[in-house]
Design a protein around this motif. Structure first.
Motif, PDB file in Angstrom:
ATOM      1  N   ASN A 169      37.710  13.747 -60.719  1.00 52.40           N
ATOM      2  CA  ASN A 169      38.514  12.863 -59.954  1.00 52.40           C
ATOM      3  C   ASN A 169      39.633  14.109 -59.383  1.00 52.40           C
ATOM      4  OD1 ASN A 169      38.927  10.544 -60.223  1.00 52.40           O
ATOM      5  ND2 ASN A 169      39.953  10.473 -62.261  1.00 52.40           N
ATOM      6  N   ILE A 170      40.223  14.610 -58.308  1.00 49.90           N
ATOM      7  CA  ILE A 170      40.316  16.257 -57.812  1.00 49.90           C
ATOM      8  C   ILE A 170      42.121  15.471 -57.906  1.00 49.90           C
ATOM      9  CG2 ILE A 170      41.112  16.483 -55.479  1.00 49.90           C
ATOM     10  CD1 ILE A 170      38.754  15.606 -54.184  1.00 49.90           C
ATOM     11  N   PRO A 171      42.741  16.866 -58.448  1.00 47.31           N
ATOM     12  CA  PRO A 171      44.290  16.850 -59.133  1.00 47.31           C
ATOM     13  C   PRO A 171      44.722  17.126 -57.584  1.00 47.31           C
ATOM     14  CG  PRO A 171      42.813  18.926 -59.491  1.00 47.31           C
ATOM     15  CD  PRO A 171      42.192  17.988 -58.843  1.00 47.31           C
ATOM     16  N   SER A 172      45.889  16.380 -58.104  1.00 48.52           N
ATOM     17  CA  SER A 172      46.551  15.364 -56.322  1.00 48.52           C
ATOM     18  C   SER A 172      47.147  17.063 -55.376  1.00 48.52           C
ATOM     19  CB  SER A 172      47.862  15.532 -56.836  1.00 48.52           C
ATOM     20  OG  SER A 172      47.570  14.387 -57.721  1.00 48.52           O
ATOM     21  N   ALA A 173      47.550  18.080 -56.396  1.00 52.73           N
ATOM     22  CA  ALA A 173      47.826  19.501 -55.511  1.00 52.73           C
ATOM     23  C   ALA A 173      46.639  20.009 -54.575  1.00 52.73           C
ATOM     24  CB  ALA A 173      48.585  20.114 -56.073  1.00 52.73           C
ATOM     25  N   SER A 174      45.181  19.422 -54.975  1.00 50.95           N
ATOM     26  CA  SER A 174      44.148  20.212 -54.792  1.00 50.95           C
ATOM     27  C   SER A 174      43.676  19.698 -53.106  1.00 50.95           C
ATOM     28  CB  SER A 174      42.923  19.481 -55.393  1.00 50.95           C
ATOM     29  OG  SER A 174      42.850  20.663 -56.587  1.00 50.95           O
ATOM     30  N   LEU A 175      44.111  19.150 -52.634  1.00 46.96           N
ATOM     31  CA  LEU A 175      44.843  18.386 -51.723  1.00 46.96           C
ATOM     32  C   LEU A 175      44.731  18.976 -50.338  1.00 46.96           C
ATOM     33  CD1 LEU A 175      45.068  14.535 -51.091  1.00 46.96           C
ATOM     34  CD2 LEU A 175      43.008  15.289 -51.141  1.00 46.96           C
ATOM     35  N   ARG A 176      46.056  20.079 -50.506  1.00 47.53           N
ATOM     36  CA  ARG A 176      46.307  21.064 -49.891  1.00 47.53           C
ATOM     37  C   ARG A 176      45.630  22.189 -49.788  1.00 47.53           C
ATOM     38  NH1 ARG A 176      51.557  23.190 -53.088  1.00 47.53           N
ATOM     39  NH2 ARG A 176      52.027  24.628 -51.867  1.00 47.53           N
ATOM     40  N   VAL A 177      44.136  22.039 -50.275  1.00 46.92           N
ATOM     41  CA  VAL A 177      42.925  22.713 -49.258  1.00 46.92           C
ATOM     42  C   VAL A 177      42.839  22.840 -47.801  1.00 46.92           C
ATOM     43  CG1 VAL A 177      41.500  21.403 -50.615  1.00 46.92           C
ATOM     44  CG2 VAL A 177      41.477  24.077 -51.166  1.00 46.92           C
TER      45      VAL A 177
END
Length: 186
Positions: free
Chosen positions: A75-83
């Protein structure tokens, strides 16, 4: 306000030795007038700042409520989508320099392709499009949450892929490339 400054500059002082305003006062007056003429541009750029502020707040909130799984166990952490923002910036900057600017030079006959104002306008237009897309994705997310009865359950995960959030992050990056660089050059 500029008219007032002009009146002050040209007003004669009756009680002083000189009836002429000094050169340094005249140059300060000119600088103040130039700065005041920039206020509409600066204030309109605040709208871009509002859109940019959605990334760490609203975009991350959206990501917390969707399925962020890749495969069975990751699972990707939510804030990691900012990458996706810096990745898009790294990919779009060479495209801008090598494709967009040369084509714009042909069309506009401007050595830099487009002016700083045009660059800012394009970036702000893209940021408006970005907010529209984010709103449509949020409408879809809330519709799915309501359909599954998850709307009032905190920390619930809506069965919607995080990949639907990627375009709004990418558009945010493209808007950044246009707007911020245009503002810095201006």
């Amino acid at each position: 306000l500029i008219r007032f400054l002009n009146k002050v500059l040209h007003a004669k002082k009756d009680d002083t030795k000189d009836n002429i305003i000094s050169g340094s006062s005249r140059s300060k007056h000119t600088e103040v007038k130039k700065a005041l003429k920039l206020l509409p541009i600066w204030s309109s750029c605040l709208m871009y700042a509002i859109a940019w502020a959605q990334v760490p707040t609203f975009f991350t909130k959206q990501a917390t409520g969707v399925d962020k799984s890749i495969g069975q166990s990751f699972n990707i952490p939510s804030a990691s989508l900012r990458v996706f923002i810096p990745l898009t910036t790294m990919c779009c900057t060479p495209i801008y320099d090598r494709v967009f600017v040369p084509l714009a030079r042909i069309v506009t006959e401007n050595p830099s392709g487009i002016t700083e104002f045009q660059r800012i306008k394009i970036g702000m237009t893209i940021s408006v499009l970005d907010m529209v897309i984010a709103a449509l994705v949020e409408k879809k997310r809330l519709g799915i949450a309501q359909e599954y009865g998850l709307i009032d359950i905190p920390n619930s995960t809506v069965p919607m892929s995080f990949w639907l959030l990627v375009p709004q992050n990418m558009l945010c990056s493209i808007a950044y490339v246009f707007t911020i660089v245009g503002m810095q050059k201006f």
